[in-house]
Scaffold this motif. Sequence first.
Motif, PDB file in Angstrom:
ATOM      1  N   PRO A  15       0.823  -1.221   0.000  1.00  0.00           N
ATOM      2  CA  PRO A  15       0.000   0.000   0.000  1.00  0.00           C
ATOM      3  C   PRO A  15       0.856   1.270   0.000  1.00  0.00           C
ATOM      4  N   ALA A  16       1.997   1.207   0.709  1.00  0.00           N
ATOM      5  CA  ALA A  16       2.876   2.375   0.763  1.00  0.00           C
ATOM      6  C   ALA A  16       3.464   2.677  -0.613  1.00  0.00           C
ATOM      7  N   LEU A  17       3.812   1.646  -1.354  1.00  0.00           N
ATOM      8  CA  LEU A  17       4.343   1.844  -2.709  1.00  0.00           C
ATOM      9  C   LEU A  17       3.303   2.496  -3.618  1.00  0.00           C
ATOM     10  N   ARG A  18       2.074   2.058  -3.486  1.00  0.00           N
ATOM     11  CA  ARG A  18       1.012   2.646  -4.313  1.00  0.00           C
ATOM     12  C   ARG A  18       0.830   4.134  -3.992  1.00  0.00           C
ATOM     13  N   VAL A  19       0.897   4.458  -2.722  1.00  0.00           N
ATOM     14  CA  VAL A  19       0.762   5.860  -2.310  1.00  0.00           C
ATOM     15  C   VAL A  19       1.972   6.668  -2.788  1.00  0.00           C
ATOM     16  N   ALA A  20       3.152   6.079  -2.679  1.00  0.00           N
ATOM     17  CA  ALA A  20       4.399   6.800  -2.987  1.00  0.00           C
ATOM     18  C   ALA A  20       4.506   7.176  -4.457  1.00  0.00           C
ATOM     19  N   ARG A  21       3.749   6.510  -5.330  1.00  0.00           N
ATOM     20  CA  ARG A  21       3.812   6.845  -6.760  1.00  0.00           C
ATOM     21  C   ARG A  21       3.385   8.279  -7.037  1.00  0.00           C
ATOM     22  N   SER A  22       2.586   8.851  -6.147  1.00  0.00           N
ATOM     23  CA  SER A  22       2.076  10.202  -6.372  1.00  0.00           C
ATOM     24  C   SER A  22       2.960  11.277  -5.752  1.00  0.00           C
ATOM     25  N   PHE A  23       4.064  10.877  -5.110  1.00  0.00           N
ATOM     26  CA  PHE A  23       4.958  11.835  -4.466  1.00  0.00           C
ATOM     27  C   PHE A  23       6.096  12.221  -5.407  1.00  0.00           C
ATOM     28  N   ASN A  24       6.792  13.260  -5.059  1.00  0.00           N
ATOM     29  CA  ASN A  24       7.996  13.670  -5.776  1.00  0.00           C
ATOM     30  C   ASN A  24       9.038  14.085  -4.748  1.00  0.00           C
ATOM     31  N   GLU A  25       9.615  13.086  -4.100  1.00  0.00           N
ATOM     32  CA  GLU A  25      10.583  13.298  -3.026  1.00  0.00           C
ATOM     33  C   GLU A  25      11.757  12.333  -3.209  1.00  0.00           C
ATOM     34  N   PRO A  26      12.981  12.835  -3.406  1.00  0.00           N
ATOM     35  CA  PRO A  26      14.124  11.941  -3.631  1.00  0.00           C
ATOM     36  C   PRO A  26      14.349  10.914  -2.535  1.00  0.00           C
ATOM     37  N   TRP A  27      14.015  11.244  -1.279  1.00  0.00           N
ATOM     38  CA  TRP A  27      14.247  10.284  -0.201  1.00  0.00           C
ATOM     39  C   TRP A  27      13.417   9.023  -0.386  1.00  0.00           C
ATOM     40  N   ILE A  28      12.273   9.159  -1.042  1.00  0.00           N
ATOM     41  CA  ILE A  28      11.441   7.983  -1.295  1.00  0.00           C
ATOM     42  C   ILE A  28      12.159   7.021  -2.236  1.00  0.00           C
ATOM     43  N   ALA A  29      12.772   7.568  -3.280  1.00  0.00           N
ATOM     44  CA  ALA A  29      13.489   6.717  -4.234  1.00  0.00           C
ATOM     45  C   ALA A  29      14.654   6.002  -3.570  1.00  0.00           C
ATOM     46  N   GLU A  30      15.302   6.663  -2.626  1.00  0.00           N
ATOM     47  CA  GLU A  30      16.435   6.045  -1.934  1.00  0.00           C
ATOM     48  C   GLU A  30      15.996   4.792  -1.185  1.00  0.00           C
ATOM     49  N   ILE A  31      14.838   4.853  -0.556  1.00  0.00           N
ATOM     50  CA  ILE A  31      14.325   3.705   0.185  1.00  0.00           C
ATOM     51  C   ILE A  31      13.831   2.607  -0.755  1.00  0.00           C
ATOM     52  N   VAL A  32      13.167   3.014  -1.830  1.00  0.00           N
ATOM     53  CA  VAL A  32      12.484   2.060  -2.701  1.00  0.00           C
ATOM     54  C   VAL A  32      13.418   1.422  -3.729  1.00  0.00           C
ATOM     55  N   GLU A  49       7.887   2.352 -10.813  1.00  0.00           N
ATOM     56  CA  GLU A  49       7.055   3.542 -11.000  1.00  0.00           C
ATOM     57  C   GLU A  49       7.392   4.611  -9.966  1.00  0.00           C
ATOM     58  N   VAL A  50       7.586   4.183  -8.715  1.00  0.00           N
ATOM     59  CA  VAL A  50       7.903   5.130  -7.654  1.00  0.00           C
ATOM     60  C   VAL A  50       9.226   5.830  -7.934  1.00  0.00           C
ATOM     61  N   VAL A  51      10.236   5.072  -8.317  1.00  0.00           N
ATOM     62  CA  VAL A  51      11.546   5.663  -8.571  1.00  0.00           C
ATOM     63  C   VAL A  51      11.507   6.573  -9.790  1.00  0.00           C
ATOM     64  N   THR A  52      10.749   6.186 -10.810  1.00  0.00           N
ATOM     65  CA  THR A  52      10.606   7.033 -11.998  1.00  0.00           C
ATOM     66  C   THR A  52      10.071   8.407 -11.619  1.00  0.00           C
ATOM     67  N   ASN A  53       9.104   8.442 -10.715  1.00  0.00           N
ATOM     68  CA  ASN A  53       8.484   9.708 -10.329  1.00  0.00           C
ATOM     69  C   ASN A  53       9.323  10.531  -9.362  1.00  0.00           C
ATOM     70  N   ASN A  54      10.233   9.879  -8.646  1.00  0.00           N
ATOM     71  CA  ASN A  54      10.937  10.572  -7.568  1.00  0.00           C
ATOM     72  C   ASN A  54      12.419  10.838  -7.829  1.00  0.00           C
ATOM     73  N   ASP A  55      13.127   9.882  -8.398  1.00  0.00           N
ATOM     74  CA  ASP A  55      14.559  10.073  -8.677  1.00  0.00           C
ATOM     75  C   ASP A  55      15.024   8.952  -9.605  1.00  0.00           C
ATOM     76  N   PRO A  56      14.743   9.056 -10.908  1.00  0.00           N
ATOM     77  CA  PRO A  56      15.021   7.945 -11.824  1.00  0.00           C
ATOM     78  C   PRO A  56      16.490   7.541 -11.899  1.00  0.00           C
ATOM     79  N   GLU A  57      17.388   8.438 -11.549  1.00  0.00           N
ATOM     80  CA  GLU A  57      18.814   8.094 -11.575  1.00  0.00           C
ATOM     81  C   GLU A  57      19.117   6.923 -10.650  1.00  0.00           C
ATOM     82  N   ARG A  58      18.309   6.762  -9.611  1.00  0.00           N
ATOM     83  CA  ARG A  58      18.528   5.695  -8.630  1.00  0.00           C
ATOM     84  C   ARG A  58      18.454   4.308  -9.245  1.00  0.00           C
ATOM     85  N   CYS A  59      17.637   4.163 -10.295  1.00  0.00           N
ATOM     86  CA  CYS A  59      17.445   2.835 -10.886  1.00  0.00           C
ATOM     87  C   CYS A  59      17.815   2.821 -12.372  1.00  0.00           C
ATOM     88  N   ARG A  60      18.763   3.640 -12.728  1.00  0.00           N
ATOM     89  CA  ARG A  60      19.204   3.671 -14.128  1.00  0.00           C
ATOM     90  C   ARG A  60      19.527   2.266 -14.647  1.00  0.00           C
TER      91      ARG A  60
END
Length: 219
Positions: A15-32, A49-60
């Motif tokens: 459920p947290a991942l689904r919610v996080a898709r609508s955020f734009n916070e780099p710290w979220i990508a670090e965790i996910v 999807e979460v990383v794409t929205n928050n910090d795509p470099e994390r999962c290049r």
Amino acid sequence: LRTALASDDGNERFPALRVARSFNEPWIAEIVAPLCQSPDFVERVLALEVVTNNDPERCRDSFMEILSSGERALRLRGLLGLAALGDPGTVGDLAIILREDLDPDLRAVAARALGDIGHPKASDALYEAIENNHSPVREQAVLALIAIGDEDLRSYLIDRLQNDHFPGHAETLRLMALVPDPVLIDAIEPFLTNDDHQKRTLAAAAILSILDRSADAEH
């Protein structure tokens, strides 16, 4: 949200991942980011999807890897991730998808991603897509060339219209309608008196669309 995303309990993470898709916070990508390699397919898709929205470099690396996946959903997330990343260094990989993927919808997404990146070295692959692909792919290829600012698009389309090259008059008129370039109108006007009703209609619609798009581009 931070605690739930880092939880070992999938009933909290999902459920947290689904919610996080609508955020734009780099710290979220670090965790996910570690979940972009999750063995659970749904969790992996959500994490991408979460990383794409928050910090795509994390999962290049993950985005690059899944471009060759047998799973359509993963290839799509890879394309969207690279589009968000916006790195010209990925143009070659996206061009391969545009040329070779068996799914025309994903080829259209690849064309759009190349337009989002906006690097001129994508032009060759995009012109090939106009000549060899399905209509939605051709449309996205033209829109991408517009986004890139390719200077040859005008003469290319005029030549295809005047010499009735693939994809034919009707489809070329539809493609011209996407381009905010009033110079194209001179080449289109003869089709306003064409014997074919469809071509007359498409020519008129193309001229109106070009004028509207050109006006919008000026503002």
